[in-house]
Enzyme design. Structure first.
Site, PDB file in Angstrom:
ATOM      1  N   ASP A 108      31.644  28.128  37.620  1.00 12.26           N
ATOM      2  CA  ASP A 108      33.035  28.459  37.297  1.00 12.26           C
ATOM      3  C   ASP A 108      33.206  28.662  35.786  1.00 12.26           C
ATOM      4  OD1 ASP A 108      35.683  28.961  37.912  1.00 12.26           O
ATOM      5  OD2 ASP A 108      36.198  26.883  38.396  1.00 12.26           O
ATOM      6  N   HIS A 109      34.445  28.725  35.346  1.00 12.42           N
ATOM      7  CA  HIS A 109      34.819  29.047  33.958  1.00 12.42           C
ATOM      8  C   HIS A 109      33.826  28.558  32.900  1.00 12.42           C
ATOM      9  CE1 HIS A 109      39.020  30.254  34.918  1.00 12.42           C
ATOM     10  NE2 HIS A 109      38.834  29.435  35.936  1.00 12.42           N
ATOM     11  N   GLU A 181      42.751  23.010  33.406  1.00 11.99           N
ATOM     12  CA  GLU A 181      41.715  22.679  34.377  1.00 11.99           C
ATOM     13  C   GLU A 181      40.434  22.345  33.647  1.00 11.99           C
ATOM     14  OE1 GLU A 181      40.217  24.524  38.554  1.00 11.99           O
ATOM     15  OE2 GLU A 181      39.777  25.767  36.821  1.00 11.99           O
ATOM     16  N   HIS A 225      46.635  27.257  36.760  1.00  9.94           N
ATOM     17  CA  HIS A 225      45.794  26.191  37.290  1.00  9.94           C
ATOM     18  C   HIS A 225      46.619  24.934  37.506  1.00  9.94           C
ATOM     19  CE1 HIS A 225      42.031  28.195  35.434  1.00  9.94           C
ATOM     20  NE2 HIS A 225      41.942  28.280  36.744  1.00  9.94           N
ATOM     21  N   HIS A 264      42.481  33.330  40.459  1.00 11.27           N
ATOM     22  CA  HIS A 264      42.399  31.949  39.993  1.00 11.27           C
ATOM     23  C   HIS A 264      43.787  31.321  40.052  1.00 11.27           C
ATOM     24  CE1 HIS A 264      38.571  32.647  37.340  1.00 11.27           C
ATOM     25  NE2 HIS A 264      38.394  32.934  38.614  1.00 11.27           N
ATOM     26  N   ASN A 286      39.745  30.925  43.935  1.00  7.64           N
ATOM     27  CA  ASN A 286      39.304  29.580  43.573  1.00  7.64           C
ATOM     28  C   ASN A 286      40.193  28.511  44.203  1.00  7.64           C
ATOM     29  OD1 ASN A 286      37.459  30.930  42.008  1.00  7.64           O
ATOM     30  ND2 ASN A 286      38.034  29.957  40.092  1.00  7.64           N
TER      31      ASN A 286
END
Length: 365
Positions: A108-109, A181, A225, A264, A286
């Protein structure tokens, strides 16, 4: 309809990832991408995917990967995050084929400050490729959306050349997902930054498509998020249709949805908003906040139900000398958490039109 004969069970890489995402985009499906932090959460996701007969994406965040490695390992130079990602990937690779579903294995990110983590995973992919002819992972995400577009895109292109050599998919982000997040806090960004323009998206396509077709774009359309009250940001999935139309116009192609798009910050989004995003070419969404809560809620429910049996090793409502081992055994309460997470995962598959994507002819595990 179905994936039998299109992709195999187990972790997918290279052309099989393209085939899967093409199938999803063509048939109006998107895959839930679940953040996992342990073998327990990995197994819960694999079971959920098997039970709904669909492919799934399992992904690790930087912090989640470090946790998976164990808090006893310091994360100096992203060591714990690198080791945890590799350990998680190896577990997924071993178990996915036995659960009998296709799996996209993803990270992920990755912000600019976390690039050493990305570098470590790339090195692991390259080593795995030398021996096995495919990368360890299916794909990775670079999130340089906090940087100016020129740096964001050029850095992605630089890494993508290296990734393409070992058949890795790249997910990149342009425009900012709000909220907070895993240590990345975008709660203070200006509202207009949460909406990516078509020209920005197409600039990504122009830079990356000559390298490889194996990339997707997380274009912001008001996403946030975490969990926030409704109305803080207006989610605008119709903007994604505009990105597709602009790209089609520029490319002069027959394909109505030439872009692979990613969503997202979907926690709290309505089923209609998610459905519109999928219809506009989103192939991945996500899922983290909602499954975190579900995992905890399963444990919470177990404790409430069995509170009288969880106050000591001996002694409960059935008698002062009665043992409680069958209640405090971690296999029991961890399983309760898993079952709750599995139930919530079913909702994500449902919202993304992601049930029975493998089809009725798919071999059962």
């Amino acid at each position: 309809m179905g994936l039998d004969g299109i992709v195999p069970a187990g972790v997918l890489t290279g052309e099989n990832v393209i085939k899967l995402f093409e199938y999803c985009k063509k048939n109006g499906h998107a895959l839930p991408a679940f953040n996992c932090t342990s073998t327990s959460t990995i197994n819960a996701v694999l079971q959920a995917a098997r039970d709904v007969n669909s492919p799934v994406i399992i992904q690790f965040s930087n912090g989640g990967a470090a946790f998976l490695a164990g808090k006893g390992i310091k994360n100096t130079n992203e060591k714990a995050s690198i080791l945890g990602s590799i350990a998680g990937a190896q577990h997924v690779r071993l178990m996915a084929k036995h659960y009998g579903v296709p799996v996209v294995l993803h990270s992920d990110h990755c912000a600019k400050k976390l690039l050493p983590w990305f570098d470590g995973m790339l090195e692991a992919n390259e080593e795995y490729f030398k021996t096995n002819g495919e990368p360890l992972f299916s794909s990775h995400m670079l999130d340089l959306s906090e940087e100016f577009d020129e740096e964001n895109i050029s850095t992605c292109a630089k890494y993508f050349k290296r990734m393409a050599a070992v058949n890795l998919w790249l997910e990149m982000e342009i425009g900012i997902t709000g909220g907070e997040e895993d240590g990345v806090d975008n709660t203070g960004v200006k509202a207009e930054s949460l909406y990516t323009k078509p020209e920005q998206v197409y600039n990504v396509y122009k830079a990356l498509s000559p390298i490889s077709p194996m990339f997707s774009i997380a274009a912001a359309f008001g996403n946030v998020h975490g969990v926030y009250k409704a109305g803080n940001v207006v989610l605008s999935p119709h903007l994604l249709k505009g990105h597709q139309e602009y790209a089609k116009q520029q490319l002069k192609c027959a394909e109505n949805k030439p872009l692979f798009l990613v969503m997202h910050g979907g926690s709290g989004s309505s089923a209609a908003e998610i459905g519109e995003a999928v219809s506009n070419g989103v192939v991945k969404m996500n899922i983290d906040t909602d499954t975190q809560w579900a995992y905890w809620d399963g444990l919470r429910g177990f404790y409430k139900k069995n509170e009288g049996y969880l106050q000591g090793q001996i002694g409960n409502p059935d008698g002062a000398d009665k043992p409680n081992k069958k209640f405090y055994d971690p296999r029991v309460w961890v399983r309760a958490a898993e079952e709750s997470m599995i139930k919530r995962a079913f909702e994500s598959f449902e919202n993304l039109n992601g049930r029975n994507v493998c089809g009725d002819t798919w071999p059962k595990a």
